[in-house]
Scaffold this motif. Structure first.
Motif, PDB file in Angstrom:
ATOM      1  N   ILE A 188      73.120  29.742  91.341  1.00  0.00           N
ATOM      2  CA  ILE A 188      72.956  29.108  92.647  1.00  0.00           C
ATOM      3  C   ILE A 188      71.373  29.111  93.566  1.00  0.00           C
ATOM      4  O   ILE A 188      70.177  29.386  93.031  1.00  0.00           O
ATOM      5  CB  ILE A 188      74.070  29.681  93.143  1.00  0.00           C
ATOM      6  N   ASP A 189      71.399  28.239  94.533  1.00  0.00           N
ATOM      7  CA  ASP A 189      70.773  28.092  95.197  1.00  0.00           C
ATOM      8  C   ASP A 189      70.944  28.331  96.110  1.00  0.00           C
ATOM      9  O   ASP A 189      72.425  27.989  96.520  1.00  0.00           O
ATOM     10  CB  ASP A 189      69.694  26.717  95.348  1.00  0.00           C
ATOM     11  N   ILE A 190      70.677  29.411  97.035  1.00  0.00           N
ATOM     12  CA  ILE A 190      71.489  30.139  98.366  1.00  0.00           C
ATOM     13  C   ILE A 190      70.686  30.205  99.523  1.00  0.00           C
ATOM     14  O   ILE A 190      69.012  30.630  98.737  1.00  0.00           O
ATOM     15  CB  ILE A 190      72.638  31.602  97.964  1.00  0.00           C
ATOM     16  N   SER A 191      70.675  29.509 100.403  1.00  0.00           N
ATOM     17  CA  SER A 191      69.914  29.350 101.792  1.00  0.00           C
ATOM     18  C   SER A 191      70.410  29.759 103.181  1.00  0.00           C
ATOM     19  O   SER A 191      72.233  29.620 102.886  1.00  0.00           O
ATOM     20  CB  SER A 191      69.308  27.822 101.553  1.00  0.00           C
ATOM     21  N   GLY A 192      69.775  29.885 104.310  1.00  0.00           N
ATOM     22  CA  GLY A 192      70.383  29.869 105.237  1.00  0.00           C
ATOM     23  C   GLY A 192      69.497  30.561 106.182  1.00  0.00           C
ATOM     24  O   GLY A 192      68.306  30.691 105.775  1.00  0.00           O
ATOM     25  N   THR A 193      70.401  31.144 107.248  1.00  0.00           N
ATOM     26  CA  THR A 193      69.046  31.343 108.683  1.00  0.00           C
ATOM     27  C   THR A 193      69.179  32.341 109.145  1.00  0.00           C
ATOM     28  O   THR A 193      70.437  32.477 109.428  1.00  0.00           O
ATOM     29  CB  THR A 193      69.091  29.560 109.945  1.00  0.00           C
ATOM     30  N   HIS A 194      68.621  33.517 109.348  1.00  0.00           N
ATOM     31  CA  HIS A 194      69.079  34.708 109.644  1.00  0.00           C
ATOM     32  C   HIS A 194      69.382  35.019 111.362  1.00  0.00           C
ATOM     33  O   HIS A 194      67.847  34.881 112.290  1.00  0.00           O
ATOM     34  CB  HIS A 194      67.729  35.822 109.595  1.00  0.00           C
ATOM     35  N   LYS A 195      70.405  34.875 111.905  1.00  0.00           N
ATOM     36  CA  LYS A 195      71.085  34.520 113.634  1.00  0.00           C
ATOM     37  C   LYS A 195      71.219  35.982 113.858  1.00  0.00           C
ATOM     38  O   LYS A 195      71.468  36.452 115.112  1.00  0.00           O
ATOM     39  CB  LYS A 195      71.684  33.557 113.892  1.00  0.00           C
ATOM     40  N   GLY A 196      71.903  36.842 112.873  1.00  0.00           N
ATOM     41  CA  GLY A 196      72.753  37.919 113.117  1.00  0.00           C
ATOM     42  C   GLY A 196      72.353  39.258 112.581  1.00  0.00           C
ATOM     43  O   GLY A 196      70.822  39.187 111.801  1.00  0.00           O
ATOM     44  N   MET A 197      72.339  40.701 112.908  1.00  0.00           N
ATOM     45  CA  MET A 197      71.731  41.608 112.420  1.00  0.00           C
ATOM     46  C   MET A 197      72.312  42.272 110.731  1.00  0.00           C
ATOM     47  O   MET A 197      73.590  41.891 110.657  1.00  0.00           O
ATOM     48  CB  MET A 197      73.124  43.127 113.331  1.00  0.00           C
ATOM     49  N   LEU A 198      71.181  41.818 110.860  1.00  0.00           N
ATOM     50  CA  LEU A 198      71.057  42.567 108.902  1.00  0.00           C
ATOM     51  C   LEU A 198      70.543  44.274 109.055  1.00  0.00           C
ATOM     52  O   LEU A 198      68.988  44.353 109.564  1.00  0.00           O
ATOM     53  CB  LEU A 198      69.711  41.296 107.952  1.00  0.00           C
ATOM     54  N   GLY A 199      71.523  45.078 108.326  1.00  0.00           N
ATOM     55  CA  GLY A 199      70.685  46.359 109.046  1.00  0.00           C
ATOM     56  C   GLY A 199      70.910  46.946 110.059  1.00  0.00           C
ATOM     57  O   GLY A 199      70.795  46.893 110.856  1.00  0.00           O
ATOM     58  N   ARG A 210      66.772  31.475  94.610  1.00  0.00           N
ATOM     59  CA  ARG A 210      67.826  31.480  93.468  1.00  0.00           C
ATOM     60  C   ARG A 210      68.415  32.343  92.755  1.00  0.00           C
ATOM     61  O   ARG A 210      67.293  33.318  92.322  1.00  0.00           O
ATOM     62  CB  ARG A 210      67.150  30.430  92.008  1.00  0.00           C
ATOM     63  N   GLY A 211      69.546  32.082  92.472  1.00  0.00           N
ATOM     64  CA  GLY A 211      70.191  33.741  91.585  1.00  0.00           C
ATOM     65  C   GLY A 211      71.114  32.829  90.818  1.00  0.00           C
ATOM     66  O   GLY A 211      71.362  31.920  90.439  1.00  0.00           O
ATOM     67  N   ALA A 212      72.763  33.795  90.302  1.00  0.00           N
ATOM     68  CA  ALA A 212      73.413  33.532  89.999  1.00  0.00           C
ATOM     69  C   ALA A 212      73.861  34.569  90.250  1.00  0.00           C
ATOM     70  O   ALA A 212      74.260  35.288  91.096  1.00  0.00           O
ATOM     71  CB  ALA A 212      72.929  34.528  88.474  1.00  0.00           C
ATOM     72  N   PHE A 213      75.565  33.886  90.486  1.00  0.00           N
ATOM     73  CA  PHE A 213      76.811  34.323  91.089  1.00  0.00           C
ATOM     74  C   PHE A 213      77.494  34.802  89.624  1.00  0.00           C
ATOM     75  O   PHE A 213      78.405  33.670  89.097  1.00  0.00           O
ATOM     76  CB  PHE A 213      77.685  33.898  92.391  1.00  0.00           C
ATOM     77  N   VAL A 214      78.333  35.742  89.375  1.00  0.00           N
ATOM     78  CA  VAL A 214      79.744  36.080  88.436  1.00  0.00           C
ATOM     79  C   VAL A 214      80.577  35.613  88.894  1.00  0.00           C
ATOM     80  O   VAL A 214      80.634  37.444  89.648  1.00  0.00           O
ATOM     81  CB  VAL A 214      79.699  37.474  87.684  1.00  0.00           C
ATOM     82  N   TYR A 215      81.378  35.116  88.499  1.00  0.00           N
ATOM     83  CA  TYR A 215      82.977  35.141  88.813  1.00  0.00           C
ATOM     84  C   TYR A 215      83.634  35.686  87.711  1.00  0.00           C
ATOM     85  O   TYR A 215      83.994  34.781  86.952  1.00  0.00           O
ATOM     86  CB  TYR A 215      83.368  33.843  89.100  1.00  0.00           C
TER      87      TYR A 215
END
Length: 138
Positions: free
Chosen positions: A79-90, A102-107
């Motif tokens: 997968i390609d995953i993307s987004g914009t950091h809007k909220g608290m992360l840690g 880019r990464g991989a998701f296993v289901y």
């Protein structure tokens, strides 16, 4: 059959339909996220996805390659995953910065339901793009 469940889940993910996503899980499902940790059960999964959408309201995943084992009980999606950091992360508040990795998701499936989702990607690249590498402690 499980590929159709995966596709239903993907459509629900894209429109942030958490109840639909949860309905496709087993009662004891596990969600394993590198950044957010492990969540167990339908309530845990709902909590995870709500947190994900709060932090990255425009998060997108785009499967590039989908592979299933011979009986279809495991699907791996590059997968390609993307987004914009809007909220608290840690401990890091939203930076407004975007990430794209880019990464991989296993289901894993059992009896027509998603039993586990495991996510694999380089979170240090994501944190570097978001400029939070030293701030989150995760």
């Amino acid at each position: 059959m499980n590929i159709s469940i995966f596709n239903e889940w993907l459509v629900a993910f894209r429109i942030h339909d958490i109840p639909k996503m949860v309905s496709l899980l087993t009662d004891d499902a596990r969600i394993n996220s590198i950044v957010f940790g492990t969540y167990i059960g339908k309530d845990g999964a709902a909590e995870y996805w709500q947190q994900l959408y709060n932090v990255f309201p425009d998060v997108k995943i785009n499967p590039l390659t989908i592979t299933a084992d011979e009986n279809g009980n495991r699907i791996v999606a590059e997968i390609d995953i993307s987004g914009t950091h809007k909220g608290m992360l840690g401990s890091s508040p939203g930076t407004g910065k975007k990430f794209s990795i880019r990464g991989a998701f296993v289901y894993d499936f059992i009896e027509g339901k998603i039993r586990e989702i495991r996510m694999y990607y380089d979170s240090s690249i994501m944190k570097e793009q978001l400029e939070i590498l030293k701030n989150t402690g995760t």
